[in-house]
Design a protein around this motif. Sequence first.
Motif, short mmCIF file in Angstrom:
data_model
loop_
_atom_site.label_atom_id
_atom_site.label_comp_id
_atom_site.label_asym_id
_atom_site.label_seq_id
_atom_site.Cartn_x
_atom_site.Cartn_y
_atom_site.Cartn_z
N ARG A 314 7.75 -10.17 19.74
CA ARG A 314 6.46 -10.77 19.37
C ARG A 314 5.21 -9.51 20.41
O ARG A 314 5.14 -10.36 20.58
N CYS A 315 5.37 -8.75 19.54
CA CYS A 315 4.42 -7.84 19.68
C CYS A 315 3.07 -8.56 18.52
O CYS A 315 2.05 -8.04 18.92
N ALA A 316 3.37 -9.33 17.66
CA ALA A 316 2.20 -9.89 16.99
C ALA A 316 1.59 -9.09 16.30
O ALA A 316 0.48 -9.24 15.65
N ALA A 317 1.95 -7.94 15.66
CA ALA A 317 1.55 -7.00 15.24
C ALA A 317 1.29 -7.51 13.87
O ALA A 317 0.12 -7.31 12.31
N CYS A 318 1.99 -8.35 13.45
CA CYS A 318 2.22 -9.21 11.59
C CYS A 318 0.74 -9.80 12.24
O CYS A 318 0.46 -10.04 10.37
N LEU A 319 0.77 -10.36 12.67
CA LEU A 319 -0.71 -11.21 12.83
C LEU A 319 -1.91 -10.73 12.66
O LEU A 319 -2.83 -10.91 11.84
N ASN A 320 -2.00 -9.41 13.50
CA ASN A 320 -3.23 -8.94 13.54
C ASN A 320 -3.22 -8.11 11.95
O ASN A 320 -4.66 -7.90 11.86
#
Length: 724
Positions: A314-320
């Motif tokens: 759940r680091c959200a790097a894929c969103l960033n």
Amino acid sequence: MSKAALRQATREALANTSVCSALGKFADNYVIAREQAYRHKDFEGLRREVARIKREAAERMEELAIQFSREATRRGATVFRAATAQDAREYIARLAKSKDIKTIVKSKSMASEEIHLNEYLKEQGLEAVETDLGEWIIQLACQRPSHMVMPAIHMSRNEVAEIFSREIKEPVEPDISSMVKLARRELRKKFLSSWMGISGANIAVAETGTIVMVTNEGNGRLTTTLPPVHVIIVGLEKLVPRFTDIVPILEVLPRSATAQHITTYVTMITGAVPAVDPNGNYHEQKELHIILLDNGRTRMAGDPVFREALQCVRCAACLNVCPIYQLVGGVFGDVYTGGIGTVLTAFFTDPQKAQQVQNLCLGCERCRDYCSGNIDLPGLIGELRRRTVEKEGMSYVQRVIFEKVLVNRRVFHKLLKAASRLQKPFTREGKIRHLPLFLAGLTEGRSLPAIAEIPFRERVDKLPRPGRVVDRVAFFSGCLVDFVYPGIGESVAKVLASLGFEMLCPEGQTCCGYPARQVGLTNSFTELARQNIAAFENINARYVLTACPTCAEALKFLYPQLLADDPVWSKRARWLAEKVTDFSSFVFAHREKLVPFMIPLKQKVTYHDSCHLKRRLRVTGEPRQLLIDAGAELVEMTPAALCCGFGGSYSIKFPELSRSVLDRKLQAVLGSGAEVVALDCPGCQMQISGGLDHERRPIRVMHTAEILASCIAGTVQVQDGKNN
């Protein structure tokens, strides 16, 4: 959500230009900051270790859940196994009512968002107050988080000021420092009067029963320490076997999430601790309730393909780094957003919505490079798409195109030949700038290259040949080189001839099948793969070369994967894959023979990295060095790694999104000051040249093969893009 509703939602998101601009700038800055945060760290090694730990945990999920429950209970906690979202909601409501608790403070918890806890508690007459600043803003605005780490990233300071003004019923200036102080003042009252605190967790250690939380605000510790009753909601995927497993996760999580070496607070909770209630009474041991949430996780763990998604931290790097998320924000997903959100939505919250939202994935594959859990997100979305088509089917027209036309080489090629004749009324100077009726959207914001009157396959007999043959190379042309850009194929032949290689073109080759894969039609993809493998088996050549990285990815990586369960075809697919290479890599390996015969280009050239070449084939430096060898003045775009937004049929299904991604790429091209855009992908060439032509920009777009061929020919004249 219907297709029409999804299209409308994306249009509305694109209309909010301030949000698009803010998300785009954040993404550009994030990449730079993240790179700094990982300096002197082995990211690849770390994420492989995280993947190993999480993969082991997924395989042992039930065993670890039992162990964690035992250890946490031994240390004074009460552990509840919630099979569904409703089980978790009811447990919390019963607990609050049994103690006559009316007000609950909450630290940030995506698991609580997943089960829609706040709405349920409100229905039960309970007040749940979010205390994370972003979550509080979202709660007051009656919205849901658009980002897993930064829930209010889509909102401007002016919007927040308006929300706060309504809340406290007095004007609030849009000054960040002042608004933070206001939030602290208002929320402190809730902390001091609440008898229950609810938090999430980032890691749950089975060995010790320890809960780990990482936060950047003090609300997390206030929520977990002040109220005499503490409830932790933790998904089963947060379990890890050993206490030492915390270390690699803490190495990647803050760096990938917020580009920090470590978050402001790292809190570890092992068992119940003393507490003082709002009345000032001392409690020797507070109540600690831990809810282990399933809600689709064991089903995911039991799925041999989607189990990999449980490696997410759940680091959200894929969103960033996602170009589509940067444009539409939370529209791309549900409770969980972005690429990983699409997969989690399918298992945890709304499978029907996931079937539509997965179409927003452009297929640039950037998320895979940045994932802290080493998850093949593009592969999982492709599988989700395949299962959706298998379950829901496709339209009649799509079925005919992919199952009757595309797999029949002769019919497919005849239709393209017919299209080359029908296009003539709309073609000017080799370009199609306007189309009538329902086709008008295809030329919205870009022109299209005309289909070649004479395809590449009919020009093979006239290709340049070497005076002395050193070796033979089989050429996989692909659809665009064959029928749209035959000049690229001729340029490849000219470069190869100068190196002493004879180029062979198997007549039986056809579409690589990638378009069928992208829409989820595995049977059509399989049939095309077999046709192409068979076509190249009859050619006596050491190498199989392609000028299209998408085709190279299909032949080199996807065919062996696709046919892995077939003992005969698997072997044949691997045989072909071992021979396949892209144009620039091949020429780079033989460049010492080429350089002496080249006349310097002497033009300012910028290079566009196609997504499949950079992210799947791992080729970046080779074409750049070839351009330098050709005498070009190489200038890099800023930012350099932007997708062009083509995505094959994506530009037809979501033209507004495709055009918006292209706009950012065109800005980068223009900012470079280059006279020529070089690239190695005919699809990207179609997209970028079409956008520049629509804007009437006199910048030429050329395949690396075309540039090298023009130099070998002893002239710096650049082709004008006509298919002749």
